[in-house]
Each structure stands twice: as structure tokens, then as C-alpha cells.
Design an enzyme around this catalytic site. Structure first.
Site, PDB file in Angstrom:
ATOM      1  N   HIS A 238      15.038   6.838  42.828  1.00  0.00           N
ATOM      2  CA  HIS A 238      16.175   5.989  43.171  1.00  0.00           C
ATOM      3  C   HIS A 238      16.370   4.834  42.202  1.00  0.00           C
ATOM      4  O   HIS A 238      17.075   3.871  42.496  1.00  0.00           O
ATOM      5  CB  HIS A 238      16.085   5.495  44.623  1.00  0.00           C
ATOM      6  CG  HIS A 238      15.988   6.642  45.589  1.00  0.00           C
ATOM      7  ND1 HIS A 238      17.031   7.514  45.800  1.00  0.00           N
ATOM      8  CD2 HIS A 238      14.962   7.108  46.331  1.00  0.00           C
ATOM      9  CE1 HIS A 238      16.651   8.446  46.648  1.00  0.00           C
ATOM     10  NE2 HIS A 238      15.395   8.233  46.982  1.00  0.00           N
ATOM     11  N   GLU A 278      30.435   4.285  45.918  1.00  0.00           N
ATOM     12  CA  GLU A 278      29.580   5.413  45.536  1.00  0.00           C
ATOM     13  C   GLU A 278      29.932   6.659  46.335  1.00  0.00           C
ATOM     14  O   GLU A 278      30.132   6.586  47.549  1.00  0.00           O
ATOM     15  CB  GLU A 278      28.104   5.098  45.842  1.00  0.00           C
ATOM     16  CG  GLU A 278      27.518   3.982  45.038  1.00  0.00           C
ATOM     17  CD  GLU A 278      26.027   3.797  45.342  1.00  0.00           C
ATOM     18  OE1 GLU A 278      25.437   2.915  44.720  1.00  0.00           O
ATOM     19  OE2 GLU A 278      25.459   4.521  46.209  1.00  0.00           O
ATOM     20  N   ASN A 293      28.952  -0.981  46.833  1.00  0.00           N
ATOM     21  CA  ASN A 293      28.196  -2.114  46.295  1.00  0.00           C
ATOM     22  C   ASN A 293      29.173  -3.233  45.987  1.00  0.00           C
ATOM     23  O   ASN A 293      30.103  -3.051  45.205  1.00  0.00           O
ATOM     24  CB  ASN A 293      27.446  -1.703  45.038  1.00  0.00           C
ATOM     25  CG  ASN A 293      26.491  -0.566  45.322  1.00  0.00           C
ATOM     26  OD1 ASN A 293      25.730  -0.613  46.290  1.00  0.00           O
ATOM     27  ND2 ASN A 293      26.552   0.479  44.537  1.00  0.00           N
ATOM     28  N   ARG A 295      29.229  -5.914  44.233  1.00  0.00           N
ATOM     29  CA  ARG A 295      28.793  -6.743  43.106  1.00  0.00           C
ATOM     30  C   ARG A 295      29.163  -6.039  41.813  1.00  0.00           C
ATOM     31  O   ARG A 295      29.628  -4.904  41.828  1.00  0.00           O
ATOM     32  CB  ARG A 295      27.263  -6.902  43.156  1.00  0.00           C
ATOM     33  CG  ARG A 295      26.584  -5.548  43.087  1.00  0.00           C
ATOM     34  CD  ARG A 295      25.107  -5.602  42.778  1.00  0.00           C
ATOM     35  NE  ARG A 295      24.632  -4.286  42.412  1.00  0.00           N
ATOM     36  CZ  ARG A 295      24.206  -3.348  43.256  1.00  0.00           C
ATOM     37  NH1 ARG A 295      24.178  -3.594  44.554  1.00  0.00           N
ATOM     38  NH2 ARG A 295      23.816  -2.173  42.810  1.00  0.00           N
TER      39      ARG A 295
HETATM   40  C1  MV4 Z   1      22.281  11.808  50.460  1.00  0.00           C
HETATM   41  C2  MV4 Z   1      21.890  12.931  49.701  1.00  0.00           C
HETATM   42  C3  MV4 Z   1      22.278  14.166  50.163  1.00  0.00           C
HETATM   43  N1  MV4 Z   1      22.979  14.280  51.315  1.00  0.00           N
HETATM   44  N2  MV4 Z   1      22.988  11.968  51.594  1.00  0.00           N
HETATM   45  C4  MV4 Z   1      19.751   8.572  48.019  1.00  0.00           C
HETATM   46  C5  MV4 Z   1      19.803   7.075  48.087  1.00  0.00           C
HETATM   47  C6  MV4 Z   1      20.907   6.722  48.982  1.00  0.00           C
HETATM   48  N3  MV4 Z   1      21.743   5.729  48.379  1.00  0.00           N
HETATM   49  C7  MV4 Z   1      21.630   7.992  49.280  1.00  0.00           C
HETATM   50  N4  MV4 Z   1      20.874   9.071  48.727  1.00  0.00           N
HETATM   51  C8  MV4 Z   1      21.203  10.361  48.991  1.00  0.00           C
HETATM   52  N5  MV4 Z   1      21.942  10.561  50.105  1.00  0.00           N
HETATM   53  C9  MV4 Z   1      23.313  13.181  51.996  1.00  0.00           C
HETATM   54  N6  MV4 Z   1      23.996  13.312  53.141  1.00  0.00           N
HETATM   55  C10 MV4 Z   1      21.162  12.739  48.536  1.00  0.00           C
HETATM   56  C11 MV4 Z   1      20.799  11.438  48.185  1.00  0.00           C
HETATM   57  C12 MV4 Z   1      20.018  11.330  46.990  1.00  0.00           C
HETATM   58  C13 MV4 Z   1      20.507  10.692  45.861  1.00  0.00           C
HETATM   59  C14 MV4 Z   1      21.767  10.094  45.843  1.00  0.00           C
HETATM   60  C15 MV4 Z   1      22.239   9.468  44.729  1.00  0.00           C
HETATM   61  C16 MV4 Z   1      21.448   9.431  43.599  1.00  0.00           C
HETATM   62  C17 MV4 Z   1      20.202   9.988  43.575  1.00  0.00           C
HETATM   63  C18 MV4 Z   1      19.714  10.625  44.706  1.00  0.00           C
HETATM   64  C19 MV4 Z   1      18.450  11.195  44.677  1.00  0.00           C
HETATM   65  C20 MV4 Z   1      17.977  11.808  45.794  1.00  0.00           C
HETATM   66  C21 MV4 Z   1      18.747  11.865  46.950  1.00  0.00           C
END
Ligand code: MV4
Length: 650
Positions: A238, A278, A293, A295
């Protein structure tokens, strides 16, 4: 609160403080830096017109002190505060406190900040506004039965997320019903620990999504536009590593629809200033709101480079009450931009954050290259702050031109004194999936697996080069010698003997395996060693420290220690001793063993926290715990003794 801004206080440090100062200066606006006791010599302090110390090194005693920062603004007569990113940038209470004393907060309203601070609430508001969200449950009923029922209705795999969450904490991917309740409980306890709040939401899991975010901008006159997208799919735990604009996966139709959704989201909040919406983008071109976000983001430069804007200048304009300087129709994308984040962390040691004194810092220059950083030679990278050192950004007419320019710029960046993720960045930029524009959020795992393989040793071993230099021209030189032997340790390798024969014009170095290398040392000045081998003249950056000389070959660094005079036992010491030292400067957050206790090799002895990460300190040998040199809460420096394990049978 609006009006002409004459002086801005920047409530931040590092590269973003420097970035804000640059745009303020270009507008003829005076700047005030704030700094902790650890940052008196920092670049942002040197660049600002005035600077105010706000407390001790830990962020809780300095950069997070709203009162001290507002007081600094009043004392210096600043009329606005720019929060940068991180720290107080998304703190609604801070935004409100700034306005209450009659200062301009360069950012959105406290209401917009707090509405987007909670995942469940932001999702409910976005659904109400008609922004596409991942199907899921974000209700008040938090009973295990209700959450399981909702997960069944959504259909597995599902994502469990902490409502108060961020950065993946309190988040679980659950593949089937059998694992649901167990994972819900661990996610809840993690969320309670991290945020003091264990409310959860459940969503359909989007598999191998891309992280695509839209830059939005609003003014006080109700205008909201978007400045297209950034693709930030390349993340490690992340933490973003590579970002680019535009996204190779976004077609004009997706951009228009996603841009509309982002503008709708911002308008629903009466959003003022820079914000980022996002989305997750799946393989079929469907996208879903993730979070907003409130910012300016770290990765904003890629948007600036492809849209020809200065987002910080625009933030200042709208904070003064001016209308947006451009309309949606004026926004056009030109070329392609890619950014990488250079971190002080060692990929070879599971990306452990590094501390140290920066030496030989030189950022690349050239057409299409931008480097945003906040460091100076001789500056300290401390364990108190984020380990990001710099952002290196490239622009090109095409994606491939931007990519190749960036590879060269990253390879040509010089930094000694702290280990960095530079070789990892180069491998990511050169990976076929990234080069093809196909990287998803699974890229790092799919490309690097669990481990990271350092680059292969170059054809001319760094030890041979070091031996030639040390014996002929280096610190232990004597041009009268016709033969000499040095015993060198290169990196973690065992020390080995090198024999150097001949004079400067033509040296022959023989290594411990008997391999012979013909080398001519040409010069060693200005941190660059020039040598000739096989008829080709090459340059190798180097830095001579007190205990080691670091050579850089093909963007990899090799630390060479001269052990010619060291007693062989101590240097060759194969037997692991029981002295356990801190791997990093930080705070002891737990001590897991008691004096006199028997521990197994590999058992956790203590946990340290540094740079927002936790590090376990393990027993190097099986034995009995001797006197503990530290207690929970202690602040310790790298290599400080933690405890001695008295080996069994010793
Ligand atoms: C998700 C997802 C798949 N499906 N939600 C990771 C951090 C948080 N901001 C949201 N994230 C994710 N949410 C659903 N319903 C996969 C991720 C995720 C991810 C998202 C953005 C950038 C990198 C990531 C790495 C792993 C998982």
C-alpha cells in the site's frame, strides 16, 4: 475566508514543503517554514524566507502540533497555511482552527475533509450522488450475523474493510464463507488497534484491479473540473512506488465517464481546491469509487507535466477566491509522464527503512526530467520521518520515451550514505509488464514474488576495481610499490585477498579465485573513479567514508572495507555471537523476553518501531537471555546493544 495572500506558512517538511515554496515564490508570495529540532539544517528551512522551530523531532511534538503551527503563522504575520500532504493535511479540526483565527487554509472545507475521512460515510454520500461504487454493505448494523448475511448476498470473494481505515490496515480479502467470521474478527481487532474504531464495511472484491485516480479541482464559485487520471497501480504494501499519467488502461471513453463521476463526487461536497477521487478499474473497463483524498497528492507532478499546469499555484489562486484559471474544455493531455519514489530503504533486507547521512547527492538533469526532493548533501535521514527521499519524474511525447528517460535518470541519480530502493525502481521500470503498460495492483507481487533479487555482479568485480585503486592512487597508495596485497570485504561477502601487480599504466589484479583482471586507473576526482579495462574508459561513482568505500557500478552499490590490517579471526569471525544489536534507529515498543529466560534461535526478543514500521528483533542463537540493555519505550540508535544471548554449551 479569502483575500489576497502575501505570506504562506507551510505546515510540512521535506520535498512537499520545498515544492510549495517554489510555487509561492514564483507568485511573489513570501514563505514561512516550520521545522522540528531534527530539521534545523533541512532544505525547506533554507529555502523559506523565514522559519520557526515548532518542537522536538517526533512528529507528535512538532509537525502534528496544530497549536504551535498556528502560533508560528501569527507570529510571522502569515495569512495562509498550506498543509502539504500527510501530517495535518486531512485533519478537519486543524482546517477549522486555522479559519477560526482568521487565516486561510489552503485546502477544502472542514466539512469536506471529515465527510471523506470515513469510508462508510463517504461511500453512502457517493451512492446518493450517483457515483458508481463497489457493490457492498456500509450500514450501521455491525452484528456478525448481519455482516455474514450481507457477504453472502454480495457473493464471494468479498473485501472486509475498516470504515475508519486506510493503507490496507483492517482490510481482508475473503474467498469463501468458511473463512469469513474468523477473518472478520482479526480485521476488527486490527482496526480497533490502529484506529480505535472497528466498524466494518463489506464489498465485492475486484480482482487484479488497477488503481486509477482522477485529479479534481474546485473553486469558491461552484466550478469543478478534472485534470484526467493518474495510474498508481504499482504499490508495495500500500505504498506507491511508480505513478503515471495518463493511464495506459484508460480510453477516452473511460476518461470521460470517470472524470464525470469524479466531478459529480466533488460537486456533492461543494469541493474547493485540489482533490483526488480514487477508483478501482477492472479488466473490463468498469470502475468503482474507492475513496477521496482531500489534499494535494505526492504524485501530483505527473498530472502537472501532462496538463501543463501548476497545481500548487492553482491551489493558492482558488484559496484567494479567484475562479479556476481553466475550464474543462481547456484541459488537454500532452504526452506522458511517469514518477518514481526514491525511498531510503533496502530492498535486499525486506525493504527495511534506512537512516544515515546523505553523501554525494546529485539529481539528474535533462530534457523531460524533473526531480522534486527536500534533501541536501550532509543532511540526515532520520527514523522520525517518512523514508521518501525524492521523486524523479519524466515526461515524453510517448509513454516509451518517458519510460526510457526515467530509467536513465534513475540510473544516473547519485546518492551515497543511505541505501535506497533505486535498483528496485529500475527493475520495476524495466519489467515487461510495466513496459507494456499492463501493470495492475498485483504487479509487485507478480514481478518480484516474495523476494527481490539484487542485480548480478558486473563483469569487472568491484573488489578487483577497489584493490587496483587502493594500491595505486587510493588512500593506501605508494607508487613505488610494484606488487601489493590487500584483503577486502565486498558487501556481505567474506573478506578475500587481491594481489595487484604492475604500475599505474597497466595493473593486473588477481583475485582469491585466481582470476586476473587488467585495469588502468586513470583518475579519481570529484567522487568519480575513471579506469580503463579492455580498451574502454569507464566512470564509476564512489564515496570514501571512514570505514568503507562505496563504489557504484551499473546503479548498484558495493561497500568495500579494507581488512588488510585487521586481525583475521575478528574479521573472518564465522561464529555468530550472541550480541543482539538494534538493526535501525527507533523506539522499543515491546520486550518479549525476561533476563535468564531460555530462547530458541529465531525467537522474537523485542519489537522496534521506526519510520512508521515495526521490526522484530530475533534471537541469533539458542541460549539464555543475559542482561537486558533496553526497556519498552526506550529510544535507541542503530547498532545499540539490546541484549546478549549466552549461547548454550558455550
Ligand atoms: C479493494 C480491492 C479490491 N476490491 N476493494 C487497498 C487499499 C484501500 N485503499 C483499498 N484497497 C483495495 N480495495 C475491493 N472491493 C483491492 C484493493 C487493493 C489495492 C487498491 C489500490 C491499490 C493497491 C491495492 C493493493 C491491494 C489491494
Amino acid at each position: 475566508m479569502s483575500g489576497r495572500i502575501e505570506k504562506i506558512l507551510i505546515a510540512n517538511r521535506g520535498e512537499i514543503a520545498c515544492r510549495v515554496i517554489r510555487s509561492a515564490r514564483e507568485k511573489g508570495i513570501a514563505t514561512v517554514a516550520v521545522y522540528s529540532q531534527a530539521d534545523e539544517g533541512a532544505l525547506h528551512v533554507a529555502l523559506a524566507d523565514e522559519a520557526v522551530e515548532i518542537g522536538a523531532a517526533p512528529v507528535g511534538e512538532s509537525y502534528l502540533r496544530a497549536d504551535a503551527i498556528i502560533d508560528a503563522a501569527r507570529r510571522t504575520g502569515a495569512d495562509a497555511i498550506h498543509p502539504g500532504y500527510g501530517f495535518l493535511s486531512e485533519n478537519a479540526g486543524f482546517a477549522r482552527a486555522v479559519a477560526e483565527v482568521g487565516l486561510i487554509f489552503i485546502g477544502p472545507s472542514p466539512e469536506a475533509i471529515s465527510a471523506m475521512g470515513d469510508k462508510a460515510e463517504s461511500k453512502r454520500r457517493m451512492i446518493a450522488a450517483g457515483v458508481p461504487c463497489v457493490p457492498g454493505y456500509q450500514g450501521e448494523d455491525q452484528s456478525e450475523e448481519r455482516l455474514l448475511d450481507e457477504a453472502r448476498a454480495i457473493g464471494f470473494p468479498v473485501m472486509i474493510k475498516a470504515s475508519a481505515g486506510g493503507g490496507g490496515r483492517g482490510m481482508r480479502l475473503v474467498h469463501d464463507e468458511a473463512a469469513f467470521t474468523r477473518m472478520l474478527r482479526t480485521a476488527k481487532s486490527e482496526a480497533l488497534n490502529a484506529f480505535g474504531d472497528d466498524r466494518m464495511l463489506i464489498e465485492k472484491a475486484v480482482m487484479r484491479p488497477r488503481h486509477v485516480e482522477i485529479q479534481v479541482f474546485g473553486d469558491r464559485h461552484g466550478n469543478v473540473i478534472h485534470l484526467a487520471e493518474r495510474d498508481c497501480s504499482i504499490q508495495r504494501r500500500h505504498q506507491k512506488v511508480v505513478e503515471e499519467a495518463p493511464s495506459p488502461a484508460v480510453t477516452p471513453a473511460i476518461r470521460a465517464a470517470m472524470g464525470d463521476a469524479a466531478v459529480t463526487a466533488a460537486k456533492a461536497l461543494s469541493y474547493v481546491g485540489a482533490g483526488t477521487v480514487e477508483f478501482l478499474l477492472d479488466g473490463d473497463g468498469r470502475f468503482y469509487f474507492l475513496e477521496m483524498n482531500t489534499r494535494l497528492q505526492v504524485e501530483h507532478p505527473v498530472t502537472e507535466l501532462v496538463t501543463g499546469t501548476d497545481l500548487v499555484a492553482m491551489q493558492i489562486d482558488v484559496a484567494e477566491g479567484a475562479p479556476l484559471p481553466l475550464s474543462q474544455a481547456d484541459v488537454a493531455i500532452r504526452g506522458h509522464a511517469i514518477e518514481v519514489r526514491l525511498y531510503a530503504e533496502d530492498p535486499a533486507q525486506n525493504f527495511m527503512p534506512q537512516t544515515g547521512r546523505i553523501e554525494g547527492w546529485q539529481v539528474p538533469e535533462g530534457p523531460g526530467i524533473r526531480a522534486d526532493h527536500g534533501i541536501i548533501e550532509g543532511g540526515e535521514v532520520s527514523a522520525f520521518y517518512d523514508p521518501m527521499l525524492a521523486k524523479i519524474i519524466s515526461w515524453g511525447d510517448t509513454r516509451e520515451q518517458a519510460r526510457r528517460r526515467l530509467v536513465k535518470a534513475v540510473a544516473d541519480t547519485r546518492i551515497f550514505g543511505v541505501r535506497t530502493n533505486r535498483a528496485f525502481l529500475l527493475q520495476a521500470l524495466e519489467a515487461p509488464a510495466f513496459a507494456a503498460g499492463e501493470a495492475t495492483t498485483a504487479f509487485v507481487e507478480e514481478t518480484f514474488g516474495d523476494g527481490y533479487a539484487p542485480p548480478a555482479e558486473p563483469a569487472l568485480p568491484p573488489g578487483a576495481l577497489a584493490a587496483a585503486w587502493l594500491c595505486r592512487g587510493g588512500r593506501w597508495s605508494s607508487s613505488r610499490w610494484t606488487e601489493s596485497r590487500v584483503r577486502l570485504a565486498v558487501g556481505e561477502a567474506q573478506p578475500a585477498w587481491f594481489t595487484v601487480e604492475g604500475d599505474e599504466g597497466a595493473l593486473t589484479v588477481t583475485d582469491a579465485e585466481g582470476a586476473r583482471h587488467a585495469i588502468e586507473i586513470v583518475s579519481a576526482e570529484g567522487g568519480v573513479l575513471r579506469y580503463r579495462a579492455d580498451g574502454v574508459l569507464r566512470s564509476v561513482p564512489f564515496h570514501a567514508g571512514d570505514e568503507e568505500i562505496v563504489f557504484e557500478v551499473d546503479a548498484s552499490q558495493y561497500a568495500v572495507r579494507d581488512l588488510t590490517m585487521a586481525p583475521p579471526e575478528a574479521a573472518d569471525g564465522a561464529a555468530a555471537d550472541g550480541l543482539v544489536r538494534a538493526p535501525i534507529t527507533g523506539m522499543v515498543i515491546s520486550v518479549e523476553v525476561a533476563e535468564g529466560e531460555r530462547v530458541e534461535r529465531g525467537q522474537v526478543l523485542a519489537t522496534l518501531e521506526a519510520m512508521k514500521m515495526q521490526h522484530m528483533v530475533l534471537a541469533p542463537v539458542t541460549g539464555l537471555v543475559g542482561t537486558l540493555a533496553v526497556a519498552t519505550g526506550a529510544q535507541i540508535s542503530a547498532r545499540d546493544l539490546i541484549v546478549e544471548i549466552v549461547e548454550e554449551g558455550a
